[in-house]
Design a protein around this motif. Structure first.
Motif, PDB file in Angstrom:
ATOM      1  N   TYR A  31      -3.352  -0.495  10.481  1.00  0.00           N
ATOM      2  CA  TYR A  31      -2.248  -1.443  10.341  1.00  0.00           C
ATOM      3  C   TYR A  31      -1.704  -1.427   8.915  1.00  0.00           C
ATOM      4  N   ALA A  32      -2.615  -1.497   7.961  1.00  0.00           N
ATOM      5  CA  ALA A  32      -2.218  -1.527   6.551  1.00  0.00           C
ATOM      6  C   ALA A  32      -1.470  -0.254   6.183  1.00  0.00           C
ATOM      7  N   GLN A  33      -1.939   0.878   6.703  1.00  0.00           N
ATOM      8  CA  GLN A  33      -1.294   2.156   6.400  1.00  0.00           C
ATOM      9  C   GLN A  33       0.134   2.192   6.940  1.00  0.00           C
ATOM     10  N   GLN A  34       0.331   1.690   8.163  1.00  0.00           N
ATOM     11  CA  GLN A  34       1.675   1.636   8.740  1.00  0.00           C
ATOM     12  C   GLN A  34       2.573   0.713   7.932  1.00  0.00           C
ATOM     13  N   ALA A  35       1.998  -0.403   7.483  1.00  0.00           N
ATOM     14  CA  ALA A  35       2.765  -1.363   6.686  1.00  0.00           C
ATOM     15  C   ALA A  35       3.229  -0.728   5.378  1.00  0.00           C
ATOM     16  N   ILE A  36       2.362   0.046   4.755  1.00  0.00           N
ATOM     17  CA  ILE A  36       2.713   0.713   3.497  1.00  0.00           C
ATOM     18  C   ILE A  36       3.860   1.697   3.725  1.00  0.00           C
ATOM     19  N   LYS A  37       3.795   2.451   4.834  1.00  0.00           N
ATOM     20  CA  LYS A  37       4.846   3.409   5.152  1.00  0.00           C
ATOM     21  C   LYS A  37       6.197   2.712   5.347  1.00  0.00           C
ATOM     22  N   LEU A  38       6.151   1.465   5.836  1.00  0.00           N
ATOM     23  CA  LEU A  38       7.375   0.698   6.073  1.00  0.00           C
ATOM     24  C   LEU A  38       7.815  -0.077   4.840  1.00  0.00           C
ATOM     25  N   ASN A  39       7.135   0.175   3.721  1.00  0.00           N
ATOM     26  CA  ASN A  39       7.502  -0.464   2.457  1.00  0.00           C
ATOM     27  C   ASN A  39       7.450  -1.985   2.544  1.00  0.00           C
ATOM     28  N   VAL A  40       6.373  -2.484   3.157  1.00  0.00           N
ATOM     29  CA  VAL A  40       6.167  -3.932   3.244  1.00  0.00           C
ATOM     30  C   VAL A  40       5.850  -4.476   1.855  1.00  0.00           C
ATOM     31  N   THR A  41       6.444  -5.625   1.517  1.00  0.00           N
ATOM     32  CA  THR A  41       6.262  -6.200   0.180  1.00  0.00           C
ATOM     33  C   THR A  41       4.847  -6.717  -0.014  1.00  0.00           C
ATOM     34  N   GLU A  42       4.314  -7.444   0.988  1.00  0.00           N
ATOM     35  CA  GLU A  42       2.946  -7.972   0.915  1.00  0.00           C
ATOM     36  C   GLU A  42       2.295  -7.850   2.288  1.00  0.00           C
ATOM     37  N   TYR A  43       1.023  -7.433   2.307  1.00  0.00           N
ATOM     38  CA  TYR A  43       0.230  -7.374   3.538  1.00  0.00           C
ATOM     39  C   TYR A  43      -0.874  -8.411   3.367  1.00  0.00           C
ATOM     40  N   ILE A  44      -0.805  -9.497   4.139  1.00  0.00           N
ATOM     41  CA  ILE A  44      -1.656 -10.674   3.896  1.00  0.00           C
ATOM     42  C   ILE A  44      -2.639 -10.854   5.047  1.00  0.00           C
ATOM     43  N   LEU A  45      -3.910 -10.917   4.731  1.00  0.00           N
ATOM     44  CA  LEU A  45      -4.941 -11.126   5.754  1.00  0.00           C
ATOM     45  C   LEU A  45      -5.125 -12.610   6.038  1.00  0.00           C
ATOM     46  N   LYS A  46      -5.184 -12.965   7.329  1.00  0.00           N
ATOM     47  CA  LYS A  46      -5.470 -14.338   7.736  1.00  0.00           C
ATOM     48  C   LYS A  46      -6.975 -14.599   7.652  1.00  0.00           C
ATOM     49  N   PRO A  47      -7.406 -15.842   7.510  1.00  0.00           N
ATOM     50  CA  PRO A  47      -6.547 -17.005   7.257  1.00  0.00           C
ATOM     51  C   PRO A  47      -6.112 -17.040   5.792  1.00  0.00           C
ATOM     52  N   VAL A  48      -4.949 -17.600   5.546  1.00  0.00           N
ATOM     53  CA  VAL A  48      -4.429 -17.693   4.189  1.00  0.00           C
ATOM     54  C   VAL A  48      -4.218 -19.169   3.857  1.00  0.00           C
ATOM     55  N   ASN A  49      -4.697 -19.587   2.681  1.00  0.00           N
ATOM     56  CA  ASN A  49      -4.524 -20.994   2.315  1.00  0.00           C
ATOM     57  C   ASN A  49      -3.222 -21.169   1.517  1.00  0.00           C
ATOM     58  N   GLY A  50      -2.876 -22.444   1.305  1.00  0.00           N
ATOM     59  CA  GLY A  50      -1.630 -22.761   0.624  1.00  0.00           C
ATOM     60  C   GLY A  50      -1.564 -22.229  -0.788  1.00  0.00           C
ATOM     61  N   GLU A  51      -2.699 -22.257  -1.483  1.00  0.00           N
ATOM     62  CA  GLU A  51      -2.725 -21.803  -2.874  1.00  0.00           C
ATOM     63  C   GLU A  51      -2.460 -20.297  -2.951  1.00  0.00           C
ATOM     64  N   GLU A  52      -3.086 -19.553  -2.044  1.00  0.00           N
ATOM     65  CA  GLU A  52      -2.906 -18.102  -2.035  1.00  0.00           C
ATOM     66  C   GLU A  52      -1.475 -17.730  -1.664  1.00  0.00           C
ATOM     67  N   LEU A  53      -0.925 -18.436  -0.667  1.00  0.00           N
ATOM     68  CA  LEU A  53       0.439 -18.156  -0.239  1.00  0.00           C
ATOM     69  C   LEU A  53       1.445 -18.516  -1.336  1.00  0.00           C
ATOM     70  N   THR A  54       1.160 -19.599  -2.052  1.00  0.00           N
ATOM     71  CA  THR A  54       2.028 -19.991  -3.174  1.00  0.00           C
ATOM     72  C   THR A  54       2.049 -18.900  -4.239  1.00  0.00           C
ATOM     73  N   GLU A  55       0.893 -18.327  -4.510  1.00  0.00           N
ATOM     74  CA  GLU A  55       0.806 -17.255  -5.499  1.00  0.00           C
ATOM     75  C   GLU A  55       1.591 -16.027  -5.047  1.00  0.00           C
ATOM     76  N   ILE A  56       1.490 -15.700  -3.747  1.00  0.00           N
ATOM     77  CA  ILE A  56       2.208 -14.543  -3.204  1.00  0.00           C
ATOM     78  C   ILE A  56       3.715 -14.765  -3.289  1.00  0.00           C
ATOM     79  N   LEU A  57       4.146 -15.953  -2.896  1.00  0.00           N
ATOM     80  CA  LEU A  57       5.579 -16.256  -2.923  1.00  0.00           C
ATOM     81  C   LEU A  57       6.126 -16.251  -4.351  1.00  0.00           C
ATOM     82  N   SER A  58       5.313 -16.692  -5.287  1.00  0.00           N
ATOM     83  CA  SER A  58       5.735 -16.654  -6.694  1.00  0.00           C
ATOM     84  C   SER A  58       5.978 -15.208  -7.136  1.00  0.00           C
ATOM     85  N   ARG A  59       5.083 -14.292  -6.702  1.00  0.00           N
ATOM     86  CA  ARG A  59       5.262 -12.877  -7.036  1.00  0.00           C
ATOM     87  C   ARG A  59       6.542 -12.329  -6.415  1.00  0.00           C
TER      88      ARG A  59
END
Length: 535
Positions: free
Chosen positions: A92-120
């Protein structure tokens, strides 16, 4: 403050609501503009809402996150995509990289981690905008491109296709020092290739010869004349300032010396055509064309020297002629302009008859050329003569006197404005007709599961962006929404009047998956197809 637009796609409503609740979007610089239950739903909303960022789950029914990302990359390559995945799967991750995905995020994700990703992501978007707006970078790119841009403009200038109001500002911007000259002269340097020298080494050398010739020409002119040289379709073009002690005769003499030096130093024969003088840079195209015409006399006077057009053809200062640029501009005003712009253009063209002393036959030929512009457009748009010209056919009689020429200008304005109105009506009618044919095409092909905006555009030879704009303007909805309406209305007819199974009806109205058909149907009517039939 403007916010970046973001859309969420996840098949679990609670997950979507939870993400929306737990993030302080505005503080992070984002605005949630919509959410979607699956990839198909997301694609339709992306077309309507045009978000900057799409956050999508990787596992969704009907169209998963990777398939959605692939479609986004095709249509909106600059859009950022964040993928959530509950699987730490390398494939899955390899396909995402080929599609130039900005972020590949593994669940579960908490609010703090998502806030950091969105800031980036926001920082990345900010940097992209800043990079595009960076004046120093833009200036550097512009300066690197300046020689090419200048040559393109100079070629437009001598072809007579440059807009008159842009000529002087552009020459100043590009550092062409000829604006304050008392007069200008154009010349064209033609390299005479010797056919007998056909060896491979000569062929390699041949590619470099025009560069060497241009360099030699510039070296000899520099210090004597203010000039600009550039490559044109007919050879190396030169525009020189003629003022003070720098006379036209001196220019021709120096060019003759260049012909000799090119032969002596480079072993190459060149012939230089010199055109009529010009007082304004806006008219230098006429001088250039006469220099090209001068080269046409090589067969008579020979090669290896200068050929001055005045020596070959008499100067006709009273010549009244409609250029290709004039015709193109008049046709453009008639097709797309306002009545005011059409009137101004016709008056300017007709005014030349008052400014030029010419034989009566030249006035009549000039007026016939103006009339020809109108009749050519009429033929192009297959229009009735009576829509444009006076019913008594008086347009066929060309005026003789000055007062009658004023009447001719008024007649031209009236005829051109009528043509403008007729073309406008034809264009509106054609647009409505195309959209109506597109609707008919949808009615006839809605059963095809591959039917898409792109397929319809190929059928009608239009770009998807332009077609989508026209379709929405004419119908009030997107093409995808219209297709969905047609399919669901047909499904309702089949549910009411046949005993076909739901999966059969789904296939008949263009849905390959029964589950997705049921999802879309319920979303529209509030009940599943089965319950609808039972109501």
């Amino acid at each position: 403050m403007s916010y970046y637009r973001i859309l969420l796609a996840d098949d679990e409503e609670e997950v979507r609501k939870g993400i929306i609740r737990k993030i302080e979007w505005e503080r992070l610089g984002f605005e949630v503009v919509g959410d979607a239950e699956n990839g198909e739903d997301a694609l339709e909303k992306i077309e309507q809402l045009r978000p900057d960022v799409v956050m999508t789950d990787i596992r969704m029914p009907y169209m998963d996150g990777l398939a959605l990302t692939a479609r986004i990359r095709q249509k909106y390559p600059s859009m950022k995509v964040l993928i959530f995945s509950g699987y730490d799967d390398f494939e899955y991750a390899q396909q995402a990289i080929k599609l130039n995905v900005t972020e590949y995020i593994l669940k579960p994700v908490n609010g703090e981690e998502l806030t950091e990703i969105l800031s980036r992501v926001r920082e990345n978007l900010d940097e992209e905008i800043a990079r595009r707006r960076d004046e120093s970078l833009l200036r550097e790119r512009y300066n690197n491109s300046l020689p090419v841009i200048r040559e393109l403009f100079l070629n437009e200038l001598v072809r007579g296709t440059a807009r008159e109001e842009e000529v002087r500002p552009k020459l100043e911007e590009y550092g062409v020092d000829i604006l304050d000259a008392q007069g200008l002269a154009a010349a064209v340097v033609s390299v005479e290739w010797e056919q007998e020298r056909a060896s491979s080494s000569w062929q390699q050398e041949r590619k470099l010869i025009p560069i060497s010739v241009r360099s030699l020409v510039e070296d000899h002119l520099r210090g004597y004349f203010r000039f600009v040289s550039f490559n044109s379709a007919n050879g190396i073009a030169i525009i020189a300032a003629i003022d003070g002690h720098n006379t036209q005769t001196g220019f021709i003499d120096l060019l003759a010396d260049i012909c000799k030096e090119t032969r002596r130093i480079l072993g190459v024969t060149v012939t230089i055509g010199v055109g009529y003088g010009s007082r304004r840079p806006e008219n230098i195209g006429e001088s250039y064309q006469s220099a090209v015409d001068a080269l046409g006399y090589k067969a008579i006077v020979g090669t290896g020297g200068t050929i001055y057009i005045n020596d070959m053809e008499p100067v006709n200062r009273g010549k009244l002629q409609l250029s290709q640029k004039d015709e193109d501009e008049l046709e453009n005003r008639i097709k797309f302009g306002t009545p005011e712009s059409i009137e101004a253009q016709v008056k300017a063209l007709a005014g030349r008859m008052d400014d030029t002393r010419a034989h009566a036959s030249q006035y009549q030929i000039y007026m016939l050329s103006l009339v020809n512009c109108i009749t050519r457009l009429m033929q192009q748009y297959d229009m009735d003569l009576r829509l444009i010209f006076d019913a008594d056919g008086s347009f066929m009689r060309l005026p003789d006197g000055e007062r009658e020429r004023e009447g001719f200008a008024l007649w031209m304005i009236r005829a051109a404005c009528r043509m403008n109105e007729a073309i406008g009506r034809r264009r509106d009618s054609t647009t409505r007709q195309v959209i109506e044919e597109a609707r008919q095409y949808i009615e006839e092909h809605y059963q095809d599961p591959e039917l898409s905006v792109e397929m319809i555009c190929r059928q009608f030879h239009m770009s998807p962006a332009y077609f989508s704009t026209l379709f929405r303007k004419e119908t009030g909805k997107t093409c995808v929404a219209y297709l969905t309406d047609v399919r669901l209305n047909k499904a309702v007819e089949l549910l009411n009047h046949t005993s076909d199974k739901t999966y059969v009806i789904a296939q008949k109205v263009g849905y390959q998956e029964q589950n997705y058909f049921s999802y879309v149907f319920k979303k529209r009517f509030g009940v599943s197809p089965t319950k609808y039939r039972g109501v």
